[in-house]
Design an enzyme around this catalytic site. Structure first.
Site, PDB file in Angstrom:
ATOM      1  N   ASP A  72      -2.087  -6.354  -9.681  1.00  0.00           N
ATOM      2  CA  ASP A  72      -1.258  -6.019 -10.838  1.00  0.00           C
ATOM      3  C   ASP A  72       0.030  -6.827 -10.735  1.00  0.00           C
ATOM      4  O   ASP A  72       0.962  -6.454 -10.026  1.00  0.00           O
ATOM      5  CB  ASP A  72      -0.965  -4.523 -10.886  1.00  0.00           C
ATOM      6  CG  ASP A  72      -0.126  -4.142 -12.112  1.00  0.00           C
ATOM      7  OD1 ASP A  72       0.422  -5.051 -12.774  1.00  0.00           O
ATOM      8  OD2 ASP A  72      -0.014  -2.931 -12.397  1.00  0.00           O
ATOM      9  N   LYS A  82       3.990  -8.183 -19.721  1.00  0.00           N
ATOM     10  CA  LYS A  82       5.430  -8.451 -19.758  1.00  0.00           C
ATOM     11  C   LYS A  82       5.768  -9.921 -20.095  1.00  0.00           C
ATOM     12  O   LYS A  82       5.723 -10.298 -21.247  1.00  0.00           O
ATOM     13  CB  LYS A  82       6.080  -7.974 -18.464  1.00  0.00           C
ATOM     14  CG  LYS A  82       5.966  -6.443 -18.341  1.00  0.00           C
ATOM     15  CD  LYS A  82       6.902  -5.801 -17.358  1.00  0.00           C
ATOM     16  CE  LYS A  82       6.894  -4.289 -17.544  1.00  0.00           C
ATOM     17  NZ  LYS A  82       6.380  -3.541 -16.410  1.00  0.00           N
ATOM     18  N   PHE A 135       3.060   1.897  -9.381  1.00  0.00           N
ATOM     19  CA  PHE A 135       3.305   2.038 -10.821  1.00  0.00           C
ATOM     20  C   PHE A 135       2.400   1.061 -11.555  1.00  0.00           C
ATOM     21  O   PHE A 135       2.521  -0.155 -11.383  1.00  0.00           O
ATOM     22  CB  PHE A 135       4.766   1.783 -11.207  1.00  0.00           C
ATOM     23  CG  PHE A 135       4.973   1.989 -12.695  1.00  0.00           C
ATOM     24  CD1 PHE A 135       5.234   3.249 -13.203  1.00  0.00           C
ATOM     25  CD2 PHE A 135       4.827   0.932 -13.583  1.00  0.00           C
ATOM     26  CE1 PHE A 135       5.374   3.455 -14.583  1.00  0.00           C
ATOM     27  CE2 PHE A 135       4.957   1.125 -14.956  1.00  0.00           C
ATOM     28  CZ  PHE A 135       5.225   2.387 -15.455  1.00  0.00           C
TER      29      PHE A 135
HETATM   30  C1  LIG Z   1       5.419  -2.399 -16.611  1.00  0.00           C
HETATM   31  C2  LIG Z   1       4.240  -2.348 -15.716  1.00  0.00           C
HETATM   32  C3  LIG Z   1       2.976  -1.913 -16.173  1.00  0.00           C
HETATM   33  C4  LIG Z   1       2.769  -1.326 -17.540  1.00  0.00           C
HETATM   34  O1  LIG Z   1       3.090  -2.187 -18.582  1.00  0.00           O
HETATM   35  P1  LIG Z   1       3.361  -1.591 -20.051  1.00  0.00           P
HETATM   36  O2  LIG Z   1       3.450  -2.815 -20.916  1.00  0.00           O
HETATM   37  O3  LIG Z   1       4.631  -0.815 -19.980  1.00  0.00           O
HETATM   38  O4  LIG Z   1       2.199  -0.730 -20.384  1.00  0.00           O
HETATM   39  C5  LIG Z   1       1.911  -1.985 -15.302  1.00  0.00           C
HETATM   40  N1  LIG Z   1       2.066  -2.426 -14.039  1.00  0.00           N
HETATM   41  C6  LIG Z   1       3.257  -2.836 -13.566  1.00  0.00           C
HETATM   42  C7  LIG Z   1       3.359  -3.337 -12.160  1.00  0.00           C
HETATM   43  C8  LIG Z   1       4.386  -2.796 -14.372  1.00  0.00           C
HETATM   44  O5  LIG Z   1       5.584  -3.164 -13.888  1.00  0.00           O
END
Ligand SMILES: *Cc1c(COP(=O)(O)O)cnc(C)c1O
Length: 425
Positions: free
Chosen positions: A235, A273, A149
């Protein structure tokens, strides 16, 4: 903090009806309407108090409405909110120095949402591939993992393996190769292609159900990428910033302001985040000059990225992580939480497993993936004052704000325990 009572003029039922009628139905929220938050708690429109065990998907690591973060945001908002990058602003440089020293990189590229930061990392890896590695034009490949994700944009869903994310949204962006997660053999095979420029990976797959790989997975991936001249793109939008009991999940030993032991550092670090403590959309890609310097004026940007409010909020949010020792708290209370859940696994057949690291954990429910058991259990938890959400089938993620105390964790494990026991009666 002021202890004002609920200020909502709407009932929860009215608020849900409004969203249902006037908003796109791209989410399926638990039936609770939140009106106020403070620390680990949120309150609904009727004034009922809950423990937040989702923390806005780990954006609110520092706790709801942290006074230092709110103050930084309000002060800056009164002074200057947005200049665009057509001009310099008086806060961005200070933030750039702060965040690069904090994470040990030469440079940062500021964006707003997590998906934008992932998109930025993809563009950087491709450009680096053509300019530095010498990959033939339009041939760059980025290796990604099954169950990933990384966000919701068209390019990012192009390499999702989740049917809900992809169905009906083609045609997709080419240039991605999907391998199984937690499989260094498959990675080695994929990296044999000389056109591979990057390996984009979550150190723990949060959305896939807190899928926690073998301890040597990230260091093994680091070694393979170095050997093949491929960028390791971590990520850490969900796992980063103390969530898993260390500042970053890709290097458990790394602490803020410390130095990387060269080999372990990802080439591209993707954050979002909790970079703002949930107060504001702030994301970033960090890299050293050899990679970041491939971008030149006009090749990438964002109107809001690097705005002075975001910069002040991020400095405050990262200060809080250090000053309140959130890594240590997440590590210690995470162990305590998993031990309590492990006891529940042992004495109950509804919960089959607990997994995770720090305060990013999940329990697996003993039922078919498409049954409603996890959802029903979350509704029962809500009734008992704890908010969590199922993720991918019968898995419930538990990720409270990292400011939670030992007494609060114990209160929450007993809520979960009694809810599970009542549920199986
Ligand atoms: C939440 C998330 C994203 C995307 O972030 P948004 O601010 O919702 O665009 C990307 N990678 C990971 C691992 C995430 O948990």
């Amino acid at each position: 903090m002021s202890q004002t009572p609920s200020s909502s003029t709407l009932s929860s039922a009215e608020a849900m009806a409004l969203e249902n009628e006037h908003g796109a139905h791209n989410y399926h929220p638990l039936p609770v309407v939140l009106d106020r938050g403070e620390g680990v708690y949120v309150w609904d429109c009727e004034g009922k108090k809950y423990f937040d065990f989702l923390s806005a998907y780990s954006a609110v690591n520092q706790g709801h409405c942290h006074p230092r973060i709110v103050e930084a945001m309000v002060d800056q908002t009164r002074k200057l909110t947005l200049t665009s990058r057509a001009f310099y602003n008086s806060v961005l440089g200070e933030y750039e120095r702060y965040v690069t020293q904090y994470f040990g990189y030469d440079k940062v590229l500021p964006m707003n949402t997590g998906a934008e930061a992932v998109e930025t990392a993809i563009k950087l890896a491709r450009k680096w591939g053509y300019d530095v590695k010498g990959v033939p034009a339009d041939q760059a490949v980025i290796v990604v993992c099954d169950g990933n994700f990384h966000g919701r944009t068209t390019t990012i869903v192009s390499f999702s393996t989740d049917g809900d994310a992809t169905g009906g949204f083609g045609p997709f962006t080419p240039g991605f190769k999907i391998i199984p997660y937690n499989d260094l053999g498959a990675l080695k095979g994929a990296l044999a292609d000389p056109n591979v420029v990057g390996f984009l990976v979550e150190p723990i797959q949060g959305e896939a159900g807190v899928f926690t790989p073998a301890d040597e997975f990230m260091s093994g991936a680091r070694a393979l990428c170095s050997e093949k001249g491929v960028l390791l793109m971590a990520d850490e939008v969900q796992t980063g910033i103390a969530r898993t009991g260390s500042l970053l999940a890709s290097e458990p030993g790394f602490i803020s302001g410390g130095s990387w032991d060269g080999l372990d550092k990802p080439d591209l670090l993707i954050l979002g985040k909790a970079l703002s403590g949930g107060a504001y959309p702030v994301s970033a890609v960090l890299a050293d000059n050899a990679v970041m310097d491939v971008l030149h004026p006009g090749q990438h940007g964002s109107t809001f990225g690097g705005n002075p409010v975001a910069a002040q909020v991020a400095i405050a949010a990262l200060d809080v992580v250090n000053d309140e020792d959130l890594c240590k708290n997440a590590a210690q209370l995470g162990k305590r939480f998993r031990a309590a859940m492990q006891d529940l696994v042992a004495e109950n057949s509804l919960i089959t497993k607990v997994r995770g690291r720090g305060l990013l954990n999940a329990i697996l429910i003993n039922d078919k993936p498409d049954s409603s058991t996890a959802w029903d259990l979350c509704v029962a938890l809500k009734e008992n004052g704890l908010l969590a959400k199922p993720t991918h089938g019968n898995i419930i993620r538990f990720a409270p704000p990292l400011v939670i105390t030992e007494a609060q964790i114990d209160e929450c494990t007993s809520i979960i325990r009694s809810t599970v026991i009542d549920f199986t009666k």
